[in-house]
Design a protein around this motif. Structure first.
Motif, short mmCIF file in Angstrom:
data_model
loop_
_atom_site.label_atom_id
_atom_site.label_comp_id
_atom_site.label_asym_id
_atom_site.label_seq_id
_atom_site.Cartn_x
_atom_site.Cartn_y
_atom_site.Cartn_z
N PHE A 1 -9.88 -7.44 -6.28
CA PHE A 1 -10.08 -7.00 -4.90
C PHE A 1 -9.70 -5.54 -4.66
O PHE A 1 -9.90 -5.02 -3.57
N GLY A 2 -9.11 -4.88 -5.64
CA GLY A 2 -8.66 -3.50 -5.46
C GLY A 2 -7.27 -3.45 -4.87
O GLY A 2 -6.81 -4.41 -4.24
N ALA A 3 -6.58 -2.33 -5.07
CA ALA A 3 -5.20 -2.20 -4.60
C ALA A 3 -5.08 -1.99 -3.09
O ALA A 3 -4.13 -2.46 -2.48
N PRO A 4 -6.01 -1.27 -2.45
CA PRO A 4 -5.83 -1.02 -1.01
C PRO A 4 -5.87 -2.32 -0.21
O PRO A 4 -6.57 -3.26 -0.59
N PRO A 5 -5.12 -2.37 0.88
CA PRO A 5 -5.13 -3.58 1.70
C PRO A 5 -6.52 -3.83 2.28
O PRO A 5 -7.26 -2.88 2.55
N LEU A 6 -6.89 -5.09 2.44
CA LEU A 6 -8.19 -5.43 3.00
C LEU A 6 -8.03 -5.82 4.46
O LEU A 6 -6.98 -6.27 4.89
N SER A 7 -9.12 -5.64 5.20
CA SER A 7 -9.04 -5.87 6.64
C SER A 7 -9.38 -7.32 6.98
O SER A 7 -10.33 -7.90 6.44
N TYR A 8 -8.57 -7.92 7.84
CA TYR A 8 -8.85 -9.27 8.33
C TYR A 8 -8.17 -9.43 9.68
O TYR A 8 -7.02 -9.02 9.84
N SER A 9 -8.88 -9.99 10.65
CA SER A 9 -8.31 -10.07 12.00
C SER A 9 -8.21 -11.52 12.47
O SER A 9 -8.80 -12.41 11.88
N ILE A 10 -7.46 -11.70 13.54
CA ILE A 10 -7.34 -13.02 14.16
C ILE A 10 -8.72 -13.43 14.68
O ILE A 10 -9.41 -12.63 15.30
N PRO A 11 -9.15 -14.68 14.40
CA PRO A 11 -10.45 -15.10 14.93
C PRO A 11 -10.48 -15.01 16.46
O PRO A 11 -9.46 -15.24 17.12
N GLY B 1 0.02 15.29 -16.91
CA GLY B 1 0.66 14.01 -16.57
C GLY B 1 0.39 13.66 -15.11
O GLY B 1 0.42 14.52 -14.25
N HIS B 2 0.09 12.38 -14.85
CA HIS B 2 -0.09 11.93 -13.47
C HIS B 2 0.87 10.76 -13.21
O HIS B 2 0.84 9.75 -13.89
N LEU B 3 1.74 10.94 -12.24
CA LEU B 3 2.72 9.91 -11.89
C LEU B 3 2.58 9.60 -10.41
O LEU B 3 2.63 10.51 -9.58
N THR B 4 2.41 8.33 -10.08
CA THR B 4 2.36 7.96 -8.66
C THR B 4 2.66 6.48 -8.55
O THR B 4 2.45 5.73 -9.51
N PRO B 5 3.20 6.03 -7.42
CA PRO B 5 3.47 4.59 -7.30
C PRO B 5 2.16 3.79 -7.28
O PRO B 5 1.26 4.10 -6.50
N ARG B 6 2.03 2.83 -8.18
CA ARG B 6 0.81 2.01 -8.19
C ARG B 6 1.12 0.58 -7.81
O ARG B 6 0.23 -0.24 -7.63
N THR B 7 2.41 0.25 -7.72
CA THR B 7 2.82 -1.06 -7.23
C THR B 7 3.77 -0.81 -6.06
O THR B 7 4.12 0.33 -5.80
N GLY B 8 4.18 -1.85 -5.38
CA GLY B 8 5.09 -1.67 -4.25
C GLY B 8 4.33 -1.25 -3.00
O GLY B 8 3.10 -1.20 -2.99
N PHE B 9 5.09 -0.90 -1.94
CA PHE B 9 4.43 -0.70 -0.64
C PHE B 9 3.59 0.57 -0.58
O PHE B 9 2.77 0.72 0.31
N LEU B 10 3.77 1.50 -1.53
CA LEU B 10 2.93 2.69 -1.57
C LEU B 10 1.80 2.57 -2.59
O LEU B 10 0.96 3.45 -2.73
N GLY C 1 -5.08 7.84 -5.26
CA GLY C 1 -4.74 9.05 -6.00
C GLY C 1 -5.26 8.99 -7.43
O GLY C 1 -5.81 9.96 -7.96
N VAL C 2 -5.08 7.82 -8.05
CA VAL C 2 -5.52 7.63 -9.43
C VAL C 2 -7.04 7.75 -9.54
O VAL C 2 -7.57 8.45 -10.40
N LYS D 1 -1.61 8.76 -17.35
CA LYS D 1 -1.30 8.20 -16.04
C LYS D 1 -0.27 7.09 -16.14
O LYS D 1 -0.36 6.23 -17.01
N GLU D 2 0.70 7.13 -15.24
CA GLU D 2 1.71 6.06 -15.24
C GLU D 2 2.08 5.69 -13.81
O GLU D 2 1.99 6.52 -12.90
N ASP D 3 2.55 4.45 -13.66
CA ASP D 3 3.08 3.97 -12.39
C ASP D 3 4.51 4.48 -12.27
O ASP D 3 5.35 4.21 -13.12
N SER D 4 4.81 5.25 -11.22
CA SER D 4 6.15 5.84 -11.14
C SER D 4 7.20 4.85 -10.63
O SER D 4 8.39 5.07 -10.79
N VAL D 5 6.78 3.74 -10.03
CA VAL D 5 7.64 2.61 -9.63
C VAL D 5 8.74 2.97 -8.64
O VAL D 5 8.71 2.57 -7.50
N ASN D 6 9.76 3.70 -9.07
CA ASN D 6 10.87 4.06 -8.19
C ASN D 6 11.49 5.36 -8.69
O ASN D 6 11.12 5.84 -9.76
N PRO D 7 12.40 5.98 -7.94
CA PRO D 7 12.90 7.30 -8.32
C PRO D 7 13.48 7.35 -9.74
O PRO D 7 13.22 8.31 -10.48
#
Lengths: 290, 418
Positions: free
Chosen positions: A111-121, B42-51, B58-59, B84-90
């Motif tokens: 599905f790809g890393a970016p979040p996907l859009s979904y809303s309340i029906p 070199g390319h480093l960026t968070p690929r997991t976690g909230f970012l 970016g990748v 390219k690597e996942d930078s994960v945390n500081p």
């Protein structure tokens, strides 16, 4: 007044943790497997909602998605979990930890890393206002469904022959075996139930949370805390702990200490463990305590 | 009973701790053979976690940039090889940066989104005298108290975001004598942004009626929404990051709150994920896919062709940084970091796919360039899932210096450590 709202809202929040934590507790109690992949099943449930809704609507997803996730649960129980019931717990931890990563990465690839859009029906949008308290209509429905599931699960475990065997298995699997009852099918059923509940939580939260591959991680940690606070093997322990965790989080935000709202639930866990090492309602389980 | 597992809580905790430790240590990668006909970046960026979702853009973008550069003959006649690597945390980011520089001999490191990881990578860059181009870390501190001679910033600093969006809020009468309620991500980026936002409000005669720090793992905002409803602010200011912005927007619509919304940090991917109807407010961006310039159209076209969806603003950062590096190496006929830095500090100009060229300010290594605000379209005006906002004019305007939105020396001063 605002604090009252926060208390109520916090308790309602606790219901989401409940769906995840009950399944976690069930699988752990019966098979001794700490299912670190539980959050991944939650995420799969949410993604399946996005896949199913265009064809069958939210209602269709609500039924079909947890069933599919439960079937996946049976598959994984039959092929993987069963090999680890009697082995060193670090092995099952490694297994489910790996499983969680595989699932998250698979979602990312599909599905790809970016979040996907979904809303309340449309039909479930709007707010309920009672006095000064405002609440989302969708969440009222969500909590209704969750409470119904929890009640159903309680009935299943407490009032049926199936539940009696499961509870006996939690307490003393060898005795159940000695009585000529094979726990194997029960193990599969419990995995299906627990994992299906995680899938259901995924469906229910997809409209209000960001749907992304790592979404399981956001909910799994508080769910573990709930299980530890509630005590292993205790149905009501998990229920009370879930509400308590929701309450503590909500009140911390309400009184202006939002930054410490996550830390507070760990502090709560620490306090409970200091006073009651088995958790609030944890029973003594001979097979887990030498 | 002989076959019961040796299972105790203590054992369980030990196992869990061990797992957590194991997962934080990077997997070893295969030692790369050195070769003379490639230049490694070199390319480093968070690929997991909230970012992670933003890192993925970016990748995709830097892959596209390298593809385009190599198709045109590479740099100094050599192909670019991207690691390219996942930078994960500081901590992990710093370890991986060290390995890329010392073992893989990369010419420079590009990337990052987390301000905290930017700092640890910059420390490695400074020590090893290797260029690091930050494409996503916003904190002013990185351009002030923590600035480094070997670190340059394509990403705008928080001050630029605040002043860009602030202009829109001033225009809409949402500042002077008004009340703001802010939610702030509880880590380096958020704290820095809150400080800059408060400075802006004080300078322009507004005040904060509420200001909550939000833990980065919070996904439910109902408790905050109740407080916001009670405070009746004139503007709700969202200084959150990553998926939290999406969660907030979805739940803000769910609870039916209608106070105007704005924020000082933003990514279009988060608006897309919130979707039409849920996405509201006015937000600042370094770039977006609807800018009417030939450069942007070409980039959006190539990206959409390759990946099936338009690029979001994080994609621009990594794409443009790679292009800047390639152009500079070709101009200098050298990939040595000290020469590179001297060239950038002299004010070399670069095409940034916008209406004006930009340059790096020598005093703090911040890229001086135009920024934009985007404003959500009402649900009935939205035609497709990507074009859900309208764009304001470039900020600063055509007759202004590019530096008017950047932090002044008094606000944020940088003295490069030797």
């Amino acid at each position: 007044m605002l604090l009252m709202q926060q208390i109520l809202n916090g308790l309602l929040d606790g219901v989401y943790y409940l769906l995840i934590a009950l399944g976690l507790s069930l699988i752990f109690s019966l098979g001794g497997i700490v299912n670190l992949a539980h959050g991944a099943f939650f995420a799969i449930g949410a993604y399946l909602t996005l896949v199913i809704s265009p064809y069958l609507g939210f209602g269709g997803a609500l039924v079909l998605s947890p069933v599919l996730v439960a079937l996946l649960g049976i598959l994984i129980e039959r092929t993987l979990f069963r090999r680890f019931y009697r082995s060193d717990p670090i092995l099952s931890l490694l297994l489910t930890f790996g499983l969680a990563m595989v699932a998250e990465q698979a979602l990312r690839m599909i599905f790809g890393a970016p979040p996907l859009s979904y809303s309340i029906p449309q039909a479930l949008r709007g707010q309920v206002v009672i006095g000064n308290f405002i609440y989302s209509f969708y969440r009222v429905v969500l909590i209704g469904i969750a409470v119904a599931c929890v009640a159903g699960l309680w009935f299943l475990l407490q009032k049926t022959p199936f539940g009696r065997v499961v509870r006996a298995g939690v307490q003393n699997p060898d005795m159940v075996g000695a009585l000529g009852i094979s726990l194997q099918p029960y193990m599969a059923a419990v995995a299906a139930l627990g994992i299906g509940l995680a899938g259901l939580a995924g469906v229910l939260l997809a409209p209000i949370y960001a749907v992304h591959p790592a979404m399981g991680n956001e909910i799994i940690t508080p769910a573990f805390v709930v299980v530890v606070i509630g005590g292993l093997g205790s149905f009501w322990g998990v229920v009370v702990a879930a509400l308590l965790v929701g309450l503590v989080k909500g009140v911390m935000v309400g009184i202006g200490y939002s930054a410490a709202s996550t830390a507070a639930i760990y502090f709560l866990m620490l306090l409970v463990l200091l006073v009651r090492p088995r958790g609030l309602f944890g029973e003594r389980m001979t097979r887990l305590e030498q | 009973m002989p076959d019961t597992p040796q299972f105790t809580r203590r054992r369980l905790l030990q196992s869990a701790g061990g797992l957590a430790l194991a997962s934080s240590i990077a997997a070893p990668s295969v030692l790369l053979a050195q070769s003379a006909d490639v230049i490694r970046i070199g390319h480093l960026t968070p690929r997991t976690g909230f970012l992670g979702p933003l890192g993925e853009y970016g990748v995709m973008a830097i892959d596209l940039a390298v593809e385009e550069i190599n198709a045109k003959g590479g740099v100094m006649g050599r192909k670019i090889e991207l690691l390219k690597e996942d930078s994960v945390n500081p901590q992990t980011a710093s370890t991986k940066a060290e390995r890329m520089i010392e073992r893989d001999k990369v010419a420079c490191i590009i990337g990052e989104i987390s301000s905290a990881s930017c700092l640890t990578i910059a420390q490695v860059a400074q020590r090893t005298k290797t260029l690091f181009i930050n494409t996503g870390g916003n904190s002013d501190a990185l351009r002030g108290s923590d600035c480094k001679r070997y670190m340059f910033h394509v990403e705008s600093q928080n001050s630029m975001y605040v002043k860009t969006a602030g202009r829109a809020h001033l225009r809409d009468g949402l500042v002077k004598g008004k009340k703001w309620y802010s939610l702030t991500a509880d880590y380096a980026f958020g704290h820095d942004l809150l400080k800059v936002s408060k400075r802006f409000m004080e300078a322009n005669g507004g005040q904060f009626v509420g200001d909550d720090l939000v833990p980065t793992d919070a996904a439910d905002f109902s408790s905050y929404l109740l407080k916001i409803r009670d405070a009746k602010p004139d503007l709700v200011v969202i200084n959150l990051a990553g998926n939290q912005i999406t969660n907030f927007l979805k739940q803000y619509a769910e609870f039916g709150l209608t106070f105007p919304v704005g924020g000082f940090g933003f990514d279009t991917a988060l608006a897309w994920a919130a979707g039409k109807g849920n996405f509201v407010g006015t937000w600042p961006v370094v770039w977006h896919h609807l800018i009417e310039t030939p450069g942007t159209k070409a980039f959006v076209g190539a990206f959409t062709k390759k990946y099936g969806k338009p690029p979001e603003n994080q994609a621009w950062g990594d794409y443009i940084a790679m292009k800047i590096v390639a152009q500079t190496i070709n101009d200098l006929k050298s990939a040595e970091s000290p020469k590179f830095i001297e060239h950038l500090e002299k004010g070399a100009k670069f095409d940034l796919l916008k209406t004006r060229e930009g340059y790096f300010r020598a005093s703090d290594h911040q890229l001086m360039h135009e920024m934009y605000t985007v404003t959500a379209l009402p649900a009935d005006k939205v035609k497709n899932q990507w074009d859900i906002f309208t764009s304001g004019d470039p900020v600063p305007g055509p007759d202004e210096s590019l530096e008017v939105i950047a932090a002044t020396k008094e606000e944020n001063s940088c003295t490069f450590p030797a």
